[in-house]
Design a protein around this motif. Structure first.
Motif, short mmCIF file in Angstrom:
data_model
loop_
_atom_site.label_atom_id
_atom_site.label_comp_id
_atom_site.label_asym_id
_atom_site.label_seq_id
_atom_site.Cartn_x
_atom_site.Cartn_y
_atom_site.Cartn_z
N ALA B 86 0.83 -1.20 0.00
CA ALA B 86 0.00 0.00 0.00
C ALA B 86 0.86 1.26 0.00
N SER B 87 1.82 1.32 0.92
CA SER B 87 2.65 2.52 1.03
C SER B 87 3.44 2.76 -0.24
N PHE B 88 3.97 1.66 -0.81
CA PHE B 88 4.81 1.80 -1.99
C PHE B 88 4.01 2.30 -3.18
N LEU B 89 2.81 1.74 -3.38
CA LEU B 89 2.01 2.14 -4.54
C LEU B 89 1.58 3.61 -4.42
N SER B 346 -3.67 11.22 -5.23
CA SER B 346 -2.55 10.78 -4.39
C SER B 346 -2.66 11.33 -2.97
N VAL B 347 -3.14 12.58 -2.81
CA VAL B 347 -3.23 13.11 -1.45
C VAL B 347 -4.32 12.40 -0.64
N VAL B 348 -5.42 12.03 -1.32
CA VAL B 348 -6.47 11.31 -0.59
C VAL B 348 -5.98 9.92 -0.19
N PHE B 349 -5.31 9.23 -1.13
CA PHE B 349 -4.80 7.91 -0.78
C PHE B 349 -3.72 8.00 0.29
N SER B 350 -2.98 9.09 0.31
CA SER B 350 -2.00 9.28 1.39
C SER B 350 -2.70 9.30 2.73
N ALA B 351 -3.83 9.99 2.79
CA ALA B 351 -4.58 10.05 4.05
C ALA B 351 -5.07 8.65 4.43
N ILE B 352 -5.48 7.86 3.41
CA ILE B 352 -5.97 6.51 3.70
C ILE B 352 -4.85 5.64 4.29
N ALA B 353 -3.63 5.80 3.76
CA ALA B 353 -2.54 4.90 4.16
C ALA B 353 -1.82 5.36 5.41
N PRO B 355 -2.40 5.63 8.70
CA PRO B 355 -2.30 4.84 9.93
C PRO B 355 -1.29 3.70 9.81
N LEU B 356 -1.09 3.19 8.59
CA LEU B 356 -0.19 2.06 8.38
C LEU B 356 1.23 2.38 8.83
N THR B 357 1.66 3.62 8.66
CA THR B 357 3.01 3.97 9.09
C THR B 357 3.00 4.63 10.46
N TYR B 358 1.92 5.30 10.77
CA TYR B 358 1.88 6.06 12.02
C TYR B 358 1.89 5.13 13.23
N LEU B 359 1.05 4.09 13.19
CA LEU B 359 0.89 3.23 14.36
C LEU B 359 2.19 2.50 14.74
N MET B 385 -1.74 10.21 20.78
CA MET B 385 -2.97 9.41 20.82
C MET B 385 -4.14 10.17 20.19
N ILE B 386 -4.20 11.48 20.46
CA ILE B 386 -5.25 12.28 19.84
C ILE B 386 -5.12 12.19 18.32
N TYR B 387 -3.86 12.28 17.85
CA TYR B 387 -3.65 12.21 16.41
C TYR B 387 -3.95 10.84 15.84
N LEU B 388 -3.71 9.80 16.66
CA LEU B 388 -4.06 8.46 16.19
C LEU B 388 -5.55 8.41 15.84
N VAL B 389 -6.37 9.01 16.71
CA VAL B 389 -7.82 9.03 16.48
C VAL B 389 -8.14 9.82 15.21
N ILE B 390 -7.52 11.01 15.08
CA ILE B 390 -7.79 11.85 13.90
C ILE B 390 -7.38 11.12 12.63
N ILE B 391 -6.19 10.52 12.66
CA ILE B 391 -5.66 9.86 11.47
C ILE B 391 -6.55 8.68 11.08
N LEU B 392 -6.99 7.90 12.09
CA LEU B 392 -7.88 6.78 11.80
C LEU B 392 -9.20 7.27 11.21
N ALA B 393 -9.74 8.35 11.80
CA ALA B 393 -11.02 8.88 11.32
C ALA B 393 -10.89 9.33 9.87
N ALA B 394 -9.81 10.06 9.56
CA ALA B 394 -9.62 10.55 8.19
C ALA B 394 -9.47 9.38 7.24
N SER B 395 -8.71 8.38 7.67
CA SER B 395 -8.45 7.22 6.81
C SER B 395 -9.74 6.45 6.51
N LEU B 396 -10.55 6.25 7.56
CA LEU B 396 -11.78 5.47 7.37
C LEU B 396 -12.83 6.24 6.58
N ALA B 397 -12.84 7.57 6.76
CA ALA B 397 -13.87 8.37 6.10
C ALA B 397 -13.55 8.60 4.63
#
Lengths: 134, 409
Positions: B86-89, B346-353, B355-359, B385-397
């Motif tokens: 995912a990250s590479f693509l 690419s920017v939207v997919f960046s937001a999706i991916a 959490p994969l690197t953040y966590l 931790m606050i950002y973990l929530v934000i990042i997950l929310a953005a990724s899922l939405a």
């Protein structure tokens, strides 16, 4: 936790390594600190499956770190034939920490053949391929 | 004195290096459609990238391990490989967008069709990666990218109604002609543009390239904490320029020429020259960073020898993989796909991916085995931790919003 309560003679000598925690997927560096590979799998000296193990057989030991296509079989299942495994013998390992350090140079190892091939056939032939950036 | 100079250089480079084609296009699109009502997302994104870059820089300096080595160790081979794919693509998509950005900017400067500039841009990017020293590469593109400050200058020259701009920033609301879904879609896109994962691969691998130790961390922290927010300010001024000129005219940005239109109107030919240099430098710098990042992620996952500090022959697979990435980017552009569209996706997919690197980085930054005494402190962890929530929310939405809005159209 339980090891601490065991009688002294039952405690394993030296440091206890957990294959999953300390070995698998760790970066391997050679004696000069150059990355060689990541530990894709490990090989232990187990008797062949489905054979009776007579009493008094010595415990299996770790014989080699494996690399190469074995990563594919570790992820997707299956087992490559033993002759196809690319091994880094355990005796070449000097230290296990956040990275695994070898006591030998990585260059001549089997594990480095793809790197050597790409270097000699492609990268070193492009002008500037051996230029030192520093 | 020398130290002060080093700090100044680092900060300037961080400002110039912050903006890439994703920031340019997304901020402009958002400004031309939503005014300044999404500035708060840039603020959230900038604070996030500061936390994230700071953490991964600290992991790299304390343990000497770059991001993707850590990801594979922590996630194991299966989840690690999925993460790598995912990250590479997505990174490859960003490489393509940046090269397209260089070519489009050169087209604006020369009136020569951008497809003809693509091969030149690819060769130039490759030559720099092949030959130029890491620190020179970083500093030159970063400093030249600073010419994008012309967006801020243009904003002043446009003499906008500051109080109405301020009101849009402080009391954000969805403009009448837009839906709430597309508002939130662009919020995710803007967040992804500010927090692109490649910046983190690049930051942590760069720390290893330059041999950072814990002592160098203070400098890196200043670079990040001062440079990135100022870079964010640059992003906001891009959006503000679009708000002042394009929004009233009803022009929704779909091309790079519209991005620079406000600067041309406000500052004329001189401004245009500056902005073109700035865009070429910023996209060129980002093309270098993303191409290197694609090499870094692959090499670190598979344990290959990597790094620009080595001779190319001593990191053969690393260099070969980057050559292949550049060629695939060029091949994608050769199909005639619109680079601006590639950027928007690419920017939207960046937001999706993200959490994969953040966590994994967050987990390792708390692991004393890697970090020793330099594990995250409590305040950092609270913010993280606050950002973990934000990042997950953005990724899922992101994907539902993409479907509902038809990718923001």
């Amino acid at each position: 936790m339980t090891t601490a309560r065991r009688p002294r003679y039952l405690r394993p000598p030296g440091r206890t390594l957990d294959a999953q925690l300390h070995l698998l997927d760790r970066q391997v560096l050679d004696v000069d600190g150059v990355p060689v590979t990541t530990v894709d799998d490990i090989e232990i000296s187990a008797p062949p499956p489905d054979t009776r193990i007579p009493a008094g057989t010595p415990a299996p030991t770790l014989t080699a770190l494996l690399t190469g296509p074995v990563l594919g079989t570790r992820i997707f299942g299956g087992r490559p034939p033993s002759s196809r495994l690319i091994r880094i013998p355990w005796r070449d390992v000097a230290d296990v920490g956040v990275v695994i350090r070898l006591g030998v140079r990585g260059e001549p190892l089997d594990a480095d053949w793809v790197e050597r091939w790409i270097r000699d056939k492609i990268i070193a032939r492009i002008p500037g391929g051996r230029h030192d950036p520093r | 004195m020398k130290r002060l100079l080093g700090v100044a250089l680092g900060v300037l480079t961080a400002i110039g290096g912050f903006v890439d084609i994703g920031d340019l296009v997304t901020n402009s699109v958002v400004g031309s459609r939503f005014g300044l009502s999404l500035v708060w997302v840039v603020v959230v994104g900038v604070v996030g990238i500061c936390v994230f870059a700071n953490m991964s820089g600290r992991v790299a300096a304390a343990s000497g391990r770059a991001t993707f080595e850590v990801i594979r160790e922590r996630l194991g081979p299966r989840a690690g490989l999925a993460n790598l794919a995912a990250s590479f693509l997505i990174n490859l998509m960003t490489v393509t967008a940046e090269i397209g950005g260089i070519a489009l900017a050169l087209q604006l400067a020369s009136s020569v069709q951008y497809l003809l500039w693509v091969p030149l841009a690819v060769v130039a990017v490759w030559l720099v990666i092949w030959r130029v020293r890491f620190s020179i590469m970083e500093n030159v593109t970063g400093l030249l990218g600073l010419t994008l400050i012309v967006f801020a200058v243009a904003l002043f020259l446009l003499k906008p109604d500051w109080s109405s701009l301020g009101a849009q920033v402080l009391a954000p609301s969805v403009p009448e002609q837009e839906t709430a879904a597309s508002y939130w879609y662009y919020a995710v896109a803007l967040f992804g543009a500010a927090m692109t994962p490649y910046e983190v691969f690049f930051f942590s691998s760069g720390a290893v390239e330059e041999g950072w130790t814990i002592k160098d961390l203070i400098q890196s922290r200043i670079n990040v904490l001062v440079g990135f927010p100022l870079g964010g300010l640059l992003s906001v001024s891009i959006a503000a320029c679009a708000t002042v000129v394009l929004l009233p005219a009803g022009i929704a940005v779909t091309s790079l020429s519209q991005v620079i239109l406000p600067v041309a109107e406000a500052a004329g030919k001189v401004g245009l020259a500056f902005v073109l240099i700035g865009i070429v430098a910023a996209t060129f710098g980002a093309a270098l960073e993303t191409t290197l990042s694609s090499g870094y992620t692959l090499a670190q996952f598979f344990g290959w020898s990597w790094g620009k500090f080595r001779r190319p022959a001593q990191a053969a697979r690393f260099h070969l993989s980057m050559i292949i990435c550049l060629l695939s980017g060029a091949a994608v552009l050769a199909t005639g796909v619109d680079p601006v569209l590639v950027t928007e996706y690419s920017v939207v997919f960046s937001a999706i991916a993200l959490p994969l690197t953040y966590l994994p980085i967050l987990i390792v930054a708390n692991d004393p085995q890697y970090m020793g005494e330099h594990v995250n402190g409590r305040p950092v962890n609270v913010v993280a931790m606050i950002y973990l929530v934000i990042i997950l929310a953005a990724s899922l939405a992101a994907i539902p919003l993409m479907i509902v809005t038809g990718a923001g159209s």
